[in-house]
Design a protein around this motif. Structure first.
Motif, PDB file in Angstrom:
ATOM      1  N   SER A  14       0.605  -1.210  -0.032  1.00 17.42           N
ATOM      2  CA  SER A  14      -0.049   0.114   0.108  1.00 17.42           C
ATOM      3  C   SER A  14       0.896   1.285  -0.041  1.00 17.42           C
ATOM      4  O   SER A  14       0.335   2.399   0.134  1.00 17.42           O
ATOM      5  CB  SER A  14      -1.005  -0.146   1.166  1.00 17.42           C
ATOM      6  N   SER A  21       5.215  -2.435  -4.183  1.00 16.39           N
ATOM      7  CA  SER A  21       3.996  -1.967  -4.508  1.00 16.39           C
ATOM      8  C   SER A  21       3.401  -1.572  -6.143  1.00 16.39           C
ATOM      9  O   SER A  21       2.312  -1.649  -6.569  1.00 16.39           O
ATOM     10  CB  SER A  21       3.624  -0.486  -3.695  1.00 16.39           C
ATOM     11  N   ASN A  25       0.524  -3.641  -7.825  1.00 17.21           N
ATOM     12  CA  ASN A  25      -0.578  -2.635  -8.821  1.00 17.21           C
ATOM     13  C   ASN A  25      -0.667  -3.167 -10.264  1.00 17.21           C
ATOM     14  O   ASN A  25      -1.700  -3.230 -10.778  1.00 17.21           O
ATOM     15  CB  ASN A  25      -0.539  -1.194  -8.321  1.00 17.21           C
TER      16      ASN A  25
END
Length: 81
Positions: A14, A21, A25
């Motif tokens: 996050s 991250s 994503n």
């Protein structure tokens, strides 16, 4: 949950930046959309996912290298044959 403890580094998916991250994503998230939702990614999305996966591999390799004395067998996995 074990990676940070064993290898260090930033494993927070996050966080606003970082290899993990970005991989989460762009690669993992896209993979789930494709596998579970039938999504057809654009060429740009697929290329971005591959780039993020390559960066993640480099990040993991660097962390393993830092821990080479502790994980000698794992080091062989990342070494070119």
């Amino acid at each position: 949950k074990e990676y940070h403890h064993r290898f260090g580094g930033n494993w927070d998916v996050s966080s606003p930046s970082g290899e993990v991250s970005t991989w989460y994503n762009k690669t993992y998230g896209l993979r789930n959309r494709v596998a579970h939702g039938g999504y057809l990614p654009s060429w740009s999305e697929a290329t971005s996912a591959l780039d993020a996966a390559t960066e993640m591999l480099g990040y993991c390799t660097a962390l393993v290298e830092r821990s080479r004395k502790r994980y000698t067998q794992l080091q062989k996995y990342f070494s070119p044959s």
